[in-house]
Design a protein around this motif. Structure first.
Motif, PDB file in Angstrom:
ATOM      1  N   ARG A   1      42.070  38.644  33.033  1.00  0.00           N
ATOM      2  CA  ARG A   1      41.478  37.182  33.604  1.00  0.00           C
ATOM      3  C   ARG A   1      41.325  36.456  32.105  1.00  0.00           C
ATOM      4  N   GLU A   2      42.294  36.652  31.242  1.00  0.00           N
ATOM      5  CA  GLU A   2      42.342  35.978  30.079  1.00  0.00           C
ATOM      6  C   GLU A   2      42.874  34.636  30.404  1.00  0.00           C
ATOM      7  N   LYS A   3      42.583  33.207  29.971  1.00  0.00           N
ATOM      8  CA  LYS A   3      43.065  32.042  30.588  1.00  0.00           C
ATOM      9  C   LYS A   3      43.528  31.233  29.451  1.00  0.00           C
ATOM     10  N   LYS A   4      44.660  30.887  29.829  1.00  0.00           N
ATOM     11  CA  LYS A   4      45.541  29.952  28.848  1.00  0.00           C
ATOM     12  C   LYS A   4      45.519  28.538  29.285  1.00  0.00           C
ATOM     13  N   VAL A   5      45.445  27.493  28.602  1.00  0.00           N
ATOM     14  CA  VAL A   5      45.143  26.115  28.751  1.00  0.00           C
ATOM     15  C   VAL A   5      46.416  25.290  28.232  1.00  0.00           C
ATOM     16  N   ARG A   6      47.054  24.601  29.065  1.00  0.00           N
ATOM     17  CA  ARG A   6      48.127  23.746  28.591  1.00  0.00           C
ATOM     18  C   ARG A   6      48.325  22.402  29.106  1.00  0.00           C
ATOM     19  N   ARG A   7      47.941  21.213  28.399  1.00  0.00           N
ATOM     20  CA  ARG A   7      47.980  19.789  29.098  1.00  0.00           C
ATOM     21  C   ARG A   7      49.479  19.495  29.176  1.00  0.00           C
ATOM     22  N   ILE A   8      49.526  19.066  30.566  1.00  0.00           N
ATOM     23  CA  ILE A   8      50.704  18.679  31.099  1.00  0.00           C
ATOM     24  C   ILE A   8      50.929  16.991  31.451  1.00  0.00           C
ATOM     25  N   ASP A   9      49.853  16.487  31.157  1.00  0.00           N
ATOM     26  CA  ASP A   9      50.066  14.834  31.393  1.00  0.00           C
ATOM     27  C   ASP A   9      50.375  14.181  29.945  1.00  0.00           C
TER      28      ASP A   9
ATOM     29  N   ASP B   1      38.083  29.433  39.615  1.00  0.00           N
ATOM     30  CA  ASP B   1      38.093  29.893  38.311  1.00  0.00           C
ATOM     31  C   ASP B   1      38.974  28.719  37.458  1.00  0.00           C
ATOM     32  N   ALA B   2      39.778  28.314  37.697  1.00  0.00           N
ATOM     33  CA  ALA B   2      40.749  27.237  36.964  1.00  0.00           C
ATOM     34  C   ALA B   2      39.977  25.854  37.160  1.00  0.00           C
ATOM     35  N   MET B   3      39.251  25.663  38.010  1.00  0.00           N
ATOM     36  CA  MET B   3      38.609  24.359  38.030  1.00  0.00           C
ATOM     37  C   MET B   3      37.418  24.470  36.739  1.00  0.00           C
ATOM     38  N   PHE B   4      36.880  25.494  36.625  1.00  0.00           N
ATOM     39  CA  PHE B   4      35.722  25.531  35.918  1.00  0.00           C
ATOM     40  C   PHE B   4      36.125  25.937  34.281  1.00  0.00           C
ATOM     41  N   THR B   5      37.485  26.150  34.097  1.00  0.00           N
ATOM     42  CA  THR B   5      37.691  26.536  32.604  1.00  0.00           C
ATOM     43  C   THR B   5      37.808  25.389  31.958  1.00  0.00           C
ATOM     44  N   ASP B   6      36.948  25.416  30.806  1.00  0.00           N
ATOM     45  CA  ASP B   6      36.747  24.416  29.852  1.00  0.00           C
ATOM     46  C   ASP B   6      35.918  22.978  30.536  1.00  0.00           C
TER      47      ASP B   6
ATOM     48  N   GLU C   1      28.908  28.224  43.410  1.00  0.00           N
ATOM     49  CA  GLU C   1      27.553  28.397  43.105  1.00  0.00           C
ATOM     50  C   GLU C   1      27.417  29.328  41.624  1.00  0.00           C
ATOM     51  N   ALA C   2      28.071  30.214  41.905  1.00  0.00           N
ATOM     52  CA  ALA C   2      28.090  31.252  40.586  1.00  0.00           C
ATOM     53  C   ALA C   2      28.769  30.560  39.070  1.00  0.00           C
ATOM     54  N   GLU C   3      29.681  29.762  39.384  1.00  0.00           N
ATOM     55  CA  GLU C   3      30.203  29.006  38.246  1.00  0.00           C
ATOM     56  C   GLU C   3      29.090  28.092  37.680  1.00  0.00           C
ATOM     57  N   MET C   4      28.505  27.337  38.573  1.00  0.00           N
ATOM     58  CA  MET C   4      27.650  26.211  38.321  1.00  0.00           C
ATOM     59  C   MET C   4      26.297  27.004  37.418  1.00  0.00           C
ATOM     60  N   ALA C   5      25.825  28.154  38.021  1.00  0.00           N
ATOM     61  CA  ALA C   5      24.700  29.069  37.487  1.00  0.00           C
ATOM     62  C   ALA C   5      25.224  29.357  36.118  1.00  0.00           C
ATOM     63  N   GLU C   6      26.331  29.820  36.151  1.00  0.00           N
ATOM     64  CA  GLU C   6      26.782  30.302  34.470  1.00  0.00           C
ATOM     65  C   GLU C   6      26.669  29.200  33.554  1.00  0.00           C
TER      66      GLU C   6
END
Length: 220
Positions: A212-220, A189-194, A62-67
Motif C-alpha cells: 500500500r505504498e503511495k506515490k504522488v505526482r502532480r499532473i496539472d 484511499d487515493a482521495m485521502f492521500t495527503d 468514515e474510517a479515513e475521516m476518523a483517522e
C-alpha cells in the motif's frame, strides 16, 4: 513443462503487482481542525441513501475521516456532512498493437519455443537471430483488444449549520475492472492521500497493492 510455465507465472506475478493509479482533483476552503468536530457520511445521490452497498463504501470514508481525527456523529447533529457518490461507466474497447507475431517454432529469442506477440528489434541483425528469419513466418502486427472502464468517486464536505461548502474532490481511474467492490476502496484511499491537498491541484496517486505504498505526482 516447467520452462514453458515460467513466463506464465512471471506474467501472473506482474499482473498482481500492478499498482492502482487514480487522478485526484481537490478544491477546498479552510477545513476546521479535527479536534472537537463531528461528521456524518451521507449519499449525495438520494437513490443510494439507505442502500447496503452505499453503507459498505461509506465505511471506508468514515474510517479515513476518523483517522484524521474527526469524530463520527449523526446527519442530524454532525458539524460536517460528507456527501459521497461513486460509479463506473459501461466501458469502451481499447486496441493495442504489440509488435509482430511469429510462428512459435521459429522465434529464435526462445530457442524455437517463442511466445506469440514477442518482437525483438535484434531479430534480423544480431547473433540472437541464428539465421532463422524468413518472411514466410512473419504474420504481421499482433493486434489485441480489451475493455477498459472509467470509475470515480465524488466527495463534498459541507458545514451542516449553514450549508457552506468546505471541500470538493474527485478521484477517477481507468482500469480493466468494473468491480466497484475493488475500485471504490482504492479510490477512497487515493482521495485521502495527503488530504486535503492543495486547492485546485490534480495529482496522480499510485498505490502499490502489496504494501500500500503511495506515490504522488502532480499532473496539472
Amino acid at each position: 513443462m516447467k520452462l514453458a510455465s515460467a513466463p506464465l507465472l512471471l506474467a501472473g506475478l506482474a499482473a498482481c503487482a500492478t499498482p492502482f493509479n487514480a487522478d485526484v482533483s481537490r478544491f477546498q476552503t479552510q477545513l476546521p481542525a479535527p479536534s472537537g468536530q463531528t461528521f456524518a457520511v451521507v449519499a449525495d445521490d438520494p437513490a443510494l441513501a439507505g442502500g447496503l452497498e452505499f453503507s459498505q463504501y461509506a465505511d471506508f470514508v468514515e474510517a479515513e475521516m476518523a483517522e484524521l481525527g474527526y469524530t463520527m456523529g449523526s446527519p442530524e447533529t454532525a458539524d460536517l456532512l460528507v456527501r459521497f457518490d461513486y460509479g463506473v461507466d459501461n466501458g469502451r474497447e481499447k486496441v493495442v498493437t504489440t509488435g509482430f507475431s511469429r510462428d512459435p517454432f521459429f522465434d529464435p529469442w526462445y530457442g524455437g519455443y517463442g511466445r506469440r506477440g514477442f518482437y525483438s528489434p535484434y531479430y534480423r541483425h544480431s547473433a540472437w537471430g541464428y539465421g532463422w528469419y524468413d518472411p514466410f513466418f512473419d504474420n504481421g502486427p499482433d493486434v489485441r483488444s480489451y475493455t477498459i472502464y472509467t470509475s470515480g468517486i465524488d466527495m463534498k464536505i459541507d458545514r451542516r449549520v449553514d450549508g457552506q461548502r468546505l471541500f470538493e474532490g474527485k478521484a477517477e481511474a481507468v482500469s480493466r475492472s468494473n468491480r466497484l467492490q475493488h475500485l471504490v476502496p482504492n479510490l477512497v484511499d487515493a482521495m485521502f492521500t495527503d488530504f486535503p491537498g492543495h486547492s485546485g491541484e490534480t495529482m496522480r496517486i499510485s498505490i502499490a497493492p502489496e504494501d500500500r505504498e503511495k506515490k504522488v505526482r502532480r499532473i496539472d
